[in-house]
Enzyme design. Structure first.
Site, PDB file in Angstrom:
ATOM      1  N   ASP A 106       0.923  -1.161  -0.027  1.00 39.62           N
ATOM      2  CA  ASP A 106      -0.100   0.072  -0.210  1.00 39.62           C
ATOM      3  C   ASP A 106       0.958   1.242  -0.194  1.00 39.62           C
ATOM      4  O   ASP A 106       2.165   1.259   0.344  1.00 39.62           O
ATOM      5  CB  ASP A 106      -0.804   0.114   1.194  1.00 39.62           C
ATOM      6  CG  ASP A 106      -1.708  -0.969   1.172  1.00 39.62           C
ATOM      7  OD1 ASP A 106      -2.300  -1.633   0.110  1.00 39.62           O
ATOM      8  OD2 ASP A 106      -2.478  -1.434   2.383  1.00 39.62           O
TER       9      ASP A 106
HETATM   10  N1  URA Z   1      -1.331  -5.796   4.137  1.00 37.58           N
HETATM   11  C1  URA Z   1      -1.940  -4.605   4.036  1.00 37.58           C
HETATM   12  O1  URA Z   1      -2.767  -4.316   4.442  1.00 37.58           O
HETATM   13  N2  URA Z   1      -0.894  -3.745   3.406  1.00 37.58           N
HETATM   14  C2  URA Z   1       0.022  -3.897   2.625  1.00 37.58           C
HETATM   15  O2  URA Z   1       0.559  -3.144   2.049  1.00 37.58           O
HETATM   16  C3  URA Z   1       0.453  -5.242   2.614  1.00 37.58           C
HETATM   17  C4  URA Z   1      -0.313  -6.270   3.359  1.00 37.58           C
END
Ligand code: URA
Length: 235
Positions: A106
């Site tokens: 993310d």
């Molecule tokens: N889980 C999440 O919520 N975000 C990420 O970037 C990776 C795993």
């Protein structure tokens, strides 16, 4: 990302913009070689890394490329984005615009990101059947309790996708810091799992994917090519 494996005659028809009969003649005359050997078998399979020549003319000569990036917070895991800088913009690699991401993070997550132009490799890495472990260090807004460990291990039902998550390992490292190991990668999985406890994630950092560990000499935004042994641990 789909693997680009296919028949040699189909590749030649498309690439030379001609029909099968002409391709067959070129092959029977011994004009086509793959990886240095003359090929007369119309059914031969090639992929994006086969070295294909017509006489002296090189038609395809790609080399597989594998990189790790220490993704910083605020950079988007995409190859193009109208608003944000992308991870591709950060790579110190000439072939960067030909690469794709094997397992996104993310915008506000950081840590190990792998990029390649080898779709078979990235498919193996991401395929649910291979169950490659991804390890994250997670910082939470509120304290953790022992209850989290059992709930993560049991799996969590997500009604939206109608799935139950695979057993996940949670180790409490400090009052509000955990190490979580997932063998899959559902959308916002870690944030949603902690969301069940109404405990917001305030920091999420990926430490490793399978046996590939984020190189601790890489500062955020720095990258390097994978070593041959790192590449070989995913097959
Ligand atoms: N889980 C999440 O919520 N975000 C990420 O970037 C990776 C795993």
């Amino acid at each position: 990302m789909q693997s680009k494996r296919g028949r040699l005659d189909r590749y030649l028809c498309t690439h030379l913009q001609t029909h099968r009969k002409a391709v067959r003649e070129l092959m029977l005359l011994g004009n086509v070689s793959v990886d240095g050997l003359i090929v007369k078998d119309m059914d031969m399979q090639v992929d994006e890394f086969s070295h294909i020549q017509l006489g002296d003319q090189i038609l395809q000569a790609n080399t597989p490329v594998y990189w790790m990036l220490h993704k910083p917070i605020g950079v988007v895991s995409a190859t193009k984005d109208a608003q944000h800088k992308t991870v591709i913009d950060l790579l110190d690699c000439e072939a960067r615009y030909e690469l794709h991401i094997a397992g996104r993070l993310d915008l506000n997550s950081s840590g190990l990101l792998l990029l390649t132009n080898d779709s078979r490799w990235s498919n193996a890495l991401m395929s649910p059947t291979h169950k490659v472990d991804k390890v994250y260090r997670v910082t939470l807004a509120n304290p953790l309790t022992e209850e989290y460990i059992a709930v993560f291990a049991a799996g969590m039902y997500f009604g939206f996708e109608d799935i139950t998550t695979q057993p996940a390992k949670l180790v409490i490292l400090a009052n509000n810091v955990a190490e979580v190991t997932l063998s899959e990668g559902k959308y916002h999985q870690i944030k949603r799992m902690f969301g069940r406890f109404r405990n917001p994630v305030v920091g999420l950092h990926r430490l490793s994917i399978g046996d590939i560990v984020l190189d601790n000499t890489l500062a955020p935004s720095e990258s390097r090519a994978l070593t041959a042994s790192e590449v070989a641990c995913i097959r």
